[in-house]
Design an enzyme around this catalytic site. Structure first.
Site, PDB file in Angstrom:
ATOM      1  N   GLU A 195      29.292 -25.341-110.975  1.00 19.79           N
ATOM      2  CA  GLU A 195      29.361 -26.381-111.994  1.00 19.79           C
ATOM      3  C   GLU A 195      30.205 -25.914-113.183  1.00 19.79           C
ATOM      4  OE1 GLU A 195      29.710 -29.196-112.717  1.00 19.79           O
ATOM      5  OE2 GLU A 195      27.799 -30.242-112.911  1.00 19.79           O
TER       6      GLU A 195
ATOM      7  N   HIS B 226      24.541 -32.289-105.576  1.00 17.01           N
ATOM      8  CA  HIS B 226      23.200 -31.808-105.224  1.00 17.01           C
ATOM      9  C   HIS B 226      22.118 -32.808-105.639  1.00 17.01           C
ATOM     10  CE1 HIS B 226      22.103 -30.905-109.396  1.00 17.01           C
ATOM     11  NE2 HIS B 226      23.305 -30.371-109.546  1.00 17.01           N
TER      12      HIS B 226
END
Length: 520
Positions: free
Chosen positions: A159, A85
Site C-alpha cells: 500500500e 483486500h
C-alpha cells in the site's frame, strides 16, 4: 520472484494533469520545503522504505494523450484482474494503514474474500501477484484456493507509503498534523510528509509493477493488493496522472479488469479498462469513498432483437429481446435501494423500454416494501443521448463486428469520434443541470442509453478528450455510478464502471475471454 527492473523515469503524464491542453509543470523531487512535517511517528508506525523520487521529463503536451505511456510489448492478449483486500481490523477502526503490516482481515473481510473467490472460481489464472502485507496476502490465499499455479509476492504492490501518518486514527492525524492532514484530504497529489510526496511515489511504483506484470509469460493474471495501489495501477495503465487519486474507487474486495492487446509492430500494448470496482456488495449502497447526496447512474440498455452479439452497424431502432427485458428488470430491482428522482433516456426504443422498467419499479417501491411512501419519478428523453445515428455515419466497408469488443471505439473514424464526443459533451452538461435543479437535498439521476454514449459521458466526467474513448468498455445491461460529494459543480468520483453482478445468471463473467483470441 521476478528480477528487479531498471530505474524508471516517470513522464509528465504521471505527475500532473492529464489534460493535454495544460502546460507542463515541473515536479520538485526530494524534500517538500515548507510542507515537510517533522513530527515523531506513532508508537505503532512501521516506517516504509524510502524510494527515490525520480525527476519528471519535460515534453510535448501532445504526449499526454492516451496511449503515449510506454509499456513493455506483449506477444499475446493479456487480462489482468485487480482485487483489493477484504476489510481489515484497521479499516474497521478507521486507522490510517499505509504500508504498515499490523492489520489482519476481520471476519467480514474473510467473508468478502470468499465472495470474490466464488466470483472468480471458474477462471484459470496463470499466476497471482500479491502484496506481501498480511491483509492482502490472506485475501489472495482465500481467492487462490487450491490452484497450483505460482503466487508471487511483490514488494511494489504494498500500500501507499504514508510515513508518520501510519498507525494514527483519522482524528489523531487531523489533530497532530493539521495543515498536512488537510492537504492529504483535499490535494493528495501534492501532499508531502517527511520529505516525501507519497502519491507521486505511488504512481512511479505502479508503473514499475506494470513492467513486471507484463513481462511475465502469462495470459491471465490475478493481482491482489490495496486501495491506493490498485487506483494507481488502473490510472497509470490508461494514462491518468496523480490528480485522479481517489477518483477511481476501490472498495474492499472490489474487482477491476484491464485488457492488454499487442500493439502494432511490437510497440506498447493497447489497454482497455473492462470494468472498475465490481464489489461483493451493491454498488449503490454506502461503502468506500466520501458520502454524497448527488449521484448520476449510467444505465446501458438491455440486449436488443439482434441478439447478445450486437453488431456494427446497428439494425435500426430495435426493441429489447427477452434477455434485454430480463436485464432491464434486474437493473430496476438493483436501483430499488435508491430513490431515483428522474430517469432520462435516449429516444431509441431499447433505452425507453429500459427506462420505463426502472420508473415502474421505483413508483411501486411502497408496494414492494422498499419504501413507506410512494415515489414519483420524472421521465424525460434527451436527444443528445442518442448516438446510433452517428455510428451509422461510418464509411468503413468492413463486415459487421461486435461493438462490445473491448477497444472497439478506437477503430472508428476521427469524424465519428468527434461527433460522438461533441454531442456527449452537451448531454453531460444537461445531466449536470438536471442534477443541480430542484430543492431536493438528495438527488439521483439515471441516464439510459447506448454503451458508446455512456463511455463518452464518463470521459467528460473525468475531464479527458475523445482520444480516451477507446480506453473504456461497457456491456449491455451494465450500470456505472458517478458520485458528486462536492455537488454537481465539483469533481465526479467513479464508484464503479460496467457493473453487471446484478444480472445474476445472465451477468457477463468478469474474466470472460477476449473476443479476438479463442484460446485465451
Amino acid at each position: 520472484m521476478l528480477s528487479s527492473t531498471s530505474a524508471l523515469v516517470v513522464p509528465n503524464l504521471l505527475l500532473r494533469r492529464a489534460d493535454p491542453r495544460a502546460g507542463p509543470t515541473r515536479a520538485r523531487p526530494g524534500r517538500c520545503g515548507l510542507l515537510a512535517v517533522r513530527s515523531a511517528s506513532s508508537s505503532v508506525t512501521q516506517k516504509p522504505p524510502a524510494p527515490a523520487i525520480v525527476e519528471d521529463r519535460e515534453g510535448d503536451p501532445a504526449a499526454e494523450l492516451r496511449g503515449s505511456a510506454k509499456f513493455p510489448a506483449i506477444r499475446a492478449a493479456k487480462r489482468v484482474v485487480l482485487v483489493r483486500h477484504g476489510q481489515s481490523t484497521w479499516n474497521a477502526e478507521g486507522r490510517i494503514q499505509g504500508s504498515s503490516d499490523f492489520a489482519v482481515l476481520t471476519k467480514k473481510g474473510e467473508a468478502q474474500a470468499e465472495t470474490s473467490r466464488l466470483m472468480l472460481i471458474d477462471d484459470s489464472f496463470d499466476v497471482c501477484f500479491t502484496s506481501p502485507l498480511a491483509r492482502s496476502k490472506r485475501t489472495a490465499e482465500i481467492i487462490w484456493g487450491a490452484r497450483e499455479e505460482d503466487m508471487i509476492s511483490e514488494s511494489d504492490l504494498r500500500e501507499i507509503d504514508l510515513y508518520s501518518f501510519q498507525g494514527l486514527l483519522k482524528h489523531e492525524g487531523k489533530a497532530k498534523f493539521g495543515t498536512a492532514f488537510r492537504q492529504w484530504q483535499v490535494d493528495a497529489a501534492n501532499f508531502c510528509i517527511d520529505g516525501h510526496y507519497p502519491v507521486r511515489e505511488l504512481w512511479q511504483r505502479a508503473r514499475d509493477c506494470w513492467n513486471k506484470i507484463l513481462a511475465h509469460e502469462s495470459r491471465s493474471v490475478l493481482v491482489v493488493a490495496h486501495n491506493a495501489v490498485n487506483q494507481a495501477l488502473v490510472a497509470t495503465a490508461i494514462g491518468l496522472g496523480t490528480e485522479y487519486f481517489r477518483i477511481l474507487l476501490q472498495s474492499n474486495c472490489g474487482v477491476s479488469v484491464l485488457d492488454f492487446t499487442p500493439g502494432a509492430e511490437g510497440g506498447s500494448p493497447f489497454i482497455c479498462l473492462n470494468r472498475l470496482n465490481q464489489t461483493p456488495a451493491s454498488p449503490v449502497a454506502a461503502g468506500a469513498g466520501r458520502k454524497t447526496s448527488k449521484r448520476i447512474i449510467l444505465i446501458c440498455h438491455g440486449v436488443t432483437e439482434s441478439g447478445a452479439e450486437v453488431t456494427f452497424p446497428s439494425h435500426g431502432n430495435e426493441t429489447l429481446n427477452l434477455l434485454g427485458i430480463i436485464q432491464s428488470q434486474k437493473i430496476a430491482e438493483l436501483l430499488l435501494d435508491l430513490k431515483v428522482s428522474s430517469v432520462i433516456s435516449s429516444p431509441r426504443s431499447a433505452s425507453i423500454e429500459t427506462a420505463m422498467a426502472v420508473s415502474k419499479i421505483q413508483e411501486a417501491a411502497d408496494c414492494l416494501g422498499a419504501d413507506c411512501v410512494p415515489r414519483y419519478v420524472e421521465m424525460k428523453q434527451m436527444q443528445e443521448l442518442e448516438c446510433e445515428s452517428i455510428l451509422q455515419q461510418s464509411k468503413k466497408d468492413a463486415a459487421p463486428v461486435p461493438f462490445l469488443q473491448p477497444g472497439w471505439l478506437k477503430q472508428q473514424e476521427d469524424k465519428v469520434l468527434t461527433a460522438l464526443w461533441d454531442q456527449s459533451g452537451r448531454a453531460w452538461q444537461s445531466l449536470l443541470d438536471e442534477l443541480s435543479g430542484g430543492s431536493e437535498p438528495e438527488k439521483v439521476v439515471a441516464a439510459v442509453g447506448h454503451p458508446v454514449a455512456h463511455i463518452a459521458l464518463m470521459g467528460h466526467c473525468l475531464g479527458l478528450t475523445k482520444e480516451w474513448m477507446g480506453s473504456f468498455h461497457l456491456d449491455t445491461g451494465s450500470i456505472s455510478v458517478i458520485d458528486f460529494p462536492d455537488g454537481p459543480a465539483g469533481r465526479g468520483v467513479i464508484r464503479c464502471i460496467n457493473y453487471t453482478a446484478h444480472l445474476g445468471r445472465w451477468s457477463i463473467p468478469i474474466t470472460r475471454p477476449t473476443l479476438d483470441d479463442e484460446d485465451f
